[in-house]
Scaffold this active site. Sequence first.
Site, PDB file in Angstrom:
ATOM      1  N   CYS A   2       4.037  44.167  38.191  1.00  0.00           N
ATOM      2  CA  CYS A   2       2.908  43.994  37.299  1.00  0.00           C
ATOM      3  C   CYS A   2       2.140  45.297  37.230  1.00  0.00           C
ATOM      4  O   CYS A   2       2.565  46.310  37.762  1.00  0.00           O
ATOM      5  CB  CYS A   2       2.041  42.834  37.778  1.00  0.00           C
ATOM      6  SG  CYS A   2       2.094  42.539  39.549  1.00  0.00           S
ATOM      7  N   ARG A  27       5.708  46.509  31.240  1.00  0.00           N
ATOM      8  CA  ARG A  27       6.224  46.210  32.576  1.00  0.00           C
ATOM      9  C   ARG A  27       6.450  44.714  32.779  1.00  0.00           C
ATOM     10  O   ARG A  27       7.142  44.309  33.702  1.00  0.00           O
ATOM     11  CB  ARG A  27       5.253  46.730  33.641  1.00  0.00           C
ATOM     12  CG  ARG A  27       5.134  48.244  33.661  1.00  0.00           C
ATOM     13  CD  ARG A  27       4.039  48.682  34.598  1.00  0.00           C
ATOM     14  NE  ARG A  27       4.334  48.362  35.975  1.00  0.00           N
ATOM     15  CZ  ARG A  27       4.951  49.164  36.845  1.00  0.00           C
ATOM     16  NH1 ARG A  27       5.353  50.350  36.446  1.00  0.00           N
ATOM     17  NH2 ARG A  27       5.163  48.797  38.084  1.00  0.00           N
ATOM     18  N   TRP A  74       2.558  39.324  37.044  1.00  0.00           N
ATOM     19  CA  TRP A  74       3.856  38.680  36.814  1.00  0.00           C
ATOM     20  C   TRP A  74       4.050  37.708  37.965  1.00  0.00           C
ATOM     21  O   TRP A  74       4.167  38.120  39.113  1.00  0.00           O
ATOM     22  CB  TRP A  74       4.960  39.726  36.780  1.00  0.00           C
ATOM     23  CG  TRP A  74       6.296  39.231  36.318  1.00  0.00           C
ATOM     24  CD1 TRP A  74       6.777  39.204  35.044  1.00  0.00           C
ATOM     25  CD2 TRP A  74       7.352  38.704  37.144  1.00  0.00           C
ATOM     26  NE1 TRP A  74       8.048  38.696  35.014  1.00  0.00           N
ATOM     27  CE2 TRP A  74       8.429  38.378  36.289  1.00  0.00           C
ATOM     28  CE3 TRP A  74       7.489  38.476  38.512  1.00  0.00           C
ATOM     29  CZ2 TRP A  74       9.619  37.848  36.762  1.00  0.00           C
ATOM     30  CZ3 TRP A  74       8.676  37.935  38.985  1.00  0.00           C
ATOM     31  CH2 TRP A  74       9.724  37.636  38.111  1.00  0.00           C
ATOM     32  N   ASN A 100      -0.179  44.455  43.644  1.00  0.00           N
ATOM     33  CA  ASN A 100       1.222  44.342  43.256  1.00  0.00           C
ATOM     34  C   ASN A 100       2.053  44.218  44.524  1.00  0.00           C
ATOM     35  O   ASN A 100       1.778  44.898  45.516  1.00  0.00           O
ATOM     36  CB  ASN A 100       1.694  45.584  42.494  1.00  0.00           C
ATOM     37  CG  ASN A 100       1.156  45.642  41.084  1.00  0.00           C
ATOM     38  OD1 ASN A 100       0.521  44.707  40.615  1.00  0.00           O
ATOM     39  ND2 ASN A 100       1.399  46.756  40.405  1.00  0.00           N
ATOM     40  N   GLY A 101       3.095  43.398  44.491  1.00  0.00           N
ATOM     41  CA  GLY A 101       3.959  43.240  45.651  1.00  0.00           C
ATOM     42  C   GLY A 101       3.981  41.807  46.135  1.00  0.00           C
ATOM     43  O   GLY A 101       3.562  40.881  45.429  1.00  0.00           O
ATOM     44  N   GLU A 483      27.346  45.317  30.400  1.00  0.00           N
ATOM     45  CA  GLU A 483      26.071  45.817  29.886  1.00  0.00           C
ATOM     46  C   GLU A 483      25.763  45.245  28.507  1.00  0.00           C
ATOM     47  O   GLU A 483      24.611  44.911  28.201  1.00  0.00           O
ATOM     48  CB  GLU A 483      26.093  47.353  29.850  1.00  0.00           C
ATOM     49  CG  GLU A 483      24.847  48.002  29.278  1.00  0.00           C
ATOM     50  CD  GLU A 483      23.583  47.715  30.057  1.00  0.00           C
ATOM     51  OE1 GLU A 483      22.494  48.015  29.531  1.00  0.00           O
ATOM     52  OE2 GLU A 483      23.659  47.177  31.191  1.00  0.00           O
ATOM     53  N   LYS A 487      22.434  42.995  27.661  1.00  0.00           N
ATOM     54  CA  LYS A 487      21.455  43.326  26.616  1.00  0.00           C
ATOM     55  C   LYS A 487      21.182  42.118  25.725  1.00  0.00           C
ATOM     56  O   LYS A 487      20.038  41.843  25.381  1.00  0.00           O
ATOM     57  CB  LYS A 487      21.943  44.503  25.778  1.00  0.00           C
ATOM     58  CG  LYS A 487      21.828  45.839  26.444  1.00  0.00           C
ATOM     59  CD  LYS A 487      20.374  46.227  26.621  1.00  0.00           C
ATOM     60  CE  LYS A 487      20.134  47.046  27.861  1.00  0.00           C
ATOM     61  NZ  LYS A 487      20.381  46.470  29.148  1.00  0.00           N
ATOM     62  N   GLU A 490      19.128  39.529  27.695  1.00  0.00           N
ATOM     63  CA  GLU A 490      17.768  39.965  27.993  1.00  0.00           C
ATOM     64  C   GLU A 490      16.810  39.765  26.826  1.00  0.00           C
ATOM     65  O   GLU A 490      15.672  39.323  27.023  1.00  0.00           O
ATOM     66  CB  GLU A 490      17.761  41.455  28.372  1.00  0.00           C
ATOM     67  CG  GLU A 490      18.280  41.766  29.757  1.00  0.00           C
ATOM     68  CD  GLU A 490      18.238  43.247  30.040  1.00  0.00           C
ATOM     69  OE1 GLU A 490      17.739  43.628  31.107  1.00  0.00           O
ATOM     70  OE2 GLU A 490      18.705  44.043  29.197  1.00  0.00           O
ATOM     71  N   HIS A 506      41.943  33.660  33.275  1.00  0.00           N
ATOM     72  CA  HIS A 506      41.687  32.985  34.548  1.00  0.00           C
ATOM     73  C   HIS A 506      40.413  32.144  34.478  1.00  0.00           C
ATOM     74  O   HIS A 506      39.661  32.069  35.460  1.00  0.00           O
ATOM     75  CB  HIS A 506      41.598  34.016  35.676  1.00  0.00           C
ATOM     76  CG  HIS A 506      42.877  34.757  35.890  1.00  0.00           C
ATOM     77  ND1 HIS A 506      43.891  34.287  36.697  1.00  0.00           N
ATOM     78  CD2 HIS A 506      43.329  35.932  35.360  1.00  0.00           C
ATOM     79  CE1 HIS A 506      44.903  35.133  36.679  1.00  0.00           C
ATOM     80  NE2 HIS A 506      44.591  36.141  35.879  1.00  0.00           N
ATOM     81  N   LYS A 605       9.755  45.439  33.615  1.00  0.00           N
ATOM     82  CA  LYS A 605      10.468  46.706  33.475  1.00  0.00           C
ATOM     83  C   LYS A 605      10.927  47.248  34.823  1.00  0.00           C
ATOM     84  O   LYS A 605      12.059  47.686  34.978  1.00  0.00           O
ATOM     85  CB  LYS A 605       9.562  47.737  32.786  1.00  0.00           C
ATOM     86  CG  LYS A 605      10.216  49.099  32.571  1.00  0.00           C
ATOM     87  CD  LYS A 605      11.435  49.000  31.679  1.00  0.00           C
ATOM     88  CE  LYS A 605      12.075  50.352  31.428  1.00  0.00           C
ATOM     89  NZ  LYS A 605      13.334  50.221  30.677  1.00  0.00           N
TER      90      LYS A 605
END
Length: 610
Positions: A2, A27, A74, A100-101, A483, A487, A490, A506, A605
Amino acid sequence: MCGIVGYVGSRQAKEILLDGLKRLEYRGYDSAGLAIWNGQEIDQAKTKGKISELVDLIQDKSFAGTVGIAHTRWATHGQPSNINAHPHFDCSGKIAVVHNGIIENFSALRKLLESQGHQFKSETDSEVLSHLIEKYKPGNSLAEAVKLALQKVEGAYGIVVLCAAEPDKIVVAKKGSPLVIGVGDNEYVVASDASAIIPHTKQVIYLDDSELAVVTATSHSVISLIDNNGITKKVEEITWDLDQIEKGGFETFMLKEIFEQPESITNTLRGRIILDQGEVKLGGIEPIKNRLAGISRIIIVSCGTSWHAGLVGEFLLEELAQLPVEVEYASEFRYRNPIIDKNCLVVVISQSGETADTLAALDLAKEKGAVTFGICNVVGSTIARKVDAGTYIHAGPEIGVASTKAFTSQLSALTLLALYLAQSKGLANEETKRVIAELVKIPDLVKAVLAKNESIKELAGQFVKTKNFLYLGRGYNFPVALEGALKLKEISYIHAEGYPAAEMKHGPIALIDKDMPVVFIATKDSTYDKVISNILEVKARGGVVVAIASEGDTEIAGIVDHVIYVPRTLECLTPILNVLPLQLLAYHVAALKGCDVDKPRNLAKSVTVE
């Protein structure tokens, strides 16, 4: 995960704090709040939702004052709500904390404090900090109370504290969560990210773990939380400009950053290739140059998109430098007891340089005696300061939560590392020189792919209502499939999976039908014929196929439903080009669905907590 902003100076804090929060929106967050000393008491406001809702909440209130703190949250402990939003206060309402944390032992601390009469209002772990500081404040300075409180804390934190008893200052401390102090003209701006500081000053101090700073309008002092000794910190200069974090005429930061890739890749390569000699020069590797001869294996540790870059790096390093390579999720690596010694090179990759799991993995590698090398984007980040050596990718600020330009710059940096290690082992030959010669052409080839944006947008329109996607690739391009799927997940919230193309038989082949589009990375390389066979297997089951193919490949057009052509290059460099159409496809599908591509739901982020 955050955002934190703090201000102490002579200007009104409110607008500086709100502007800082807006610059940290990328973020990721679910609530916001601020606290400002008005000369008599601490004014505070906080709310679930967007920063715009916080602005609306306080628009008819003055919130006058020149010292304040602000936060975007967040959620980790406790759902998003007005009560759980920061700042958090002590029982008296005279100590305000933004954090934060994660406080890992918050439950035990909360029970202890409640038994001593402290009354909690929120469900968060962070509120423990304000009450702990209250516990130790009587008879102590604010800085001493914060220090004593943090000695009881287990976990990660970046905190800023405002106290009515000492309203001319803010106290800042860090362990495992980034904090930067901006040094202005008789003012300081503290933030979890330099993007909130750069409108006011480019002069910054990066706090290291277990450091505490006392900041007033005219001074700062830093001490170690370990031994209480004073620390003289170097004032460094931010190297990028404000316009680099503006949209520059693009609808979104993500689209801007996709189109910045010719420049960002050029910046990664700049000054590191001696073309006429066919050599790579990496100044950042000099501190470990003498230890490279003893390296017998490499471990790449990273998360998310950076992990996908690491998978490509595995192919590059094994092919060019002929060293065995393992690629590990940082979140898993740190909970193992990996076999590492002084002959192991551990490469950590992180766009922000602050990813919590990657930092913990780095610490573990250093404890075990490994040589460590970092690939980061953010100058002065914690990983960049902790590794034995490293290289910055110089991609510039990446604001969009879904990483794009950092990924291709990481691939470019890994290519440079592989070539450099090949040289250091005496393996440089005509093939490595050919790779170098082709690598410098990549930025122009990237421009050619990006020129297909409108046709990719048109194609994306056919998949707006799609519920599931499958992405398949082989060799160097299996990580590209991963990737591409990431994307899409996300930013569009469409379920997508990436697989090695041969693994389709498989299990995933059971999912194939007319409603399951399959994206194949099918450029001309050593696996091309095998990929064509896999495409035919999908078509035989009624699947819709989108192929990323090499220019001039007329054969594939008669097999698949849609083709996006990319320029030809060496096989080891194809991931840089092949990921570009997948970035654009995901972007346009999400945009056409009306999704907020820059701030996708539930994502942050920089993941600075476990």
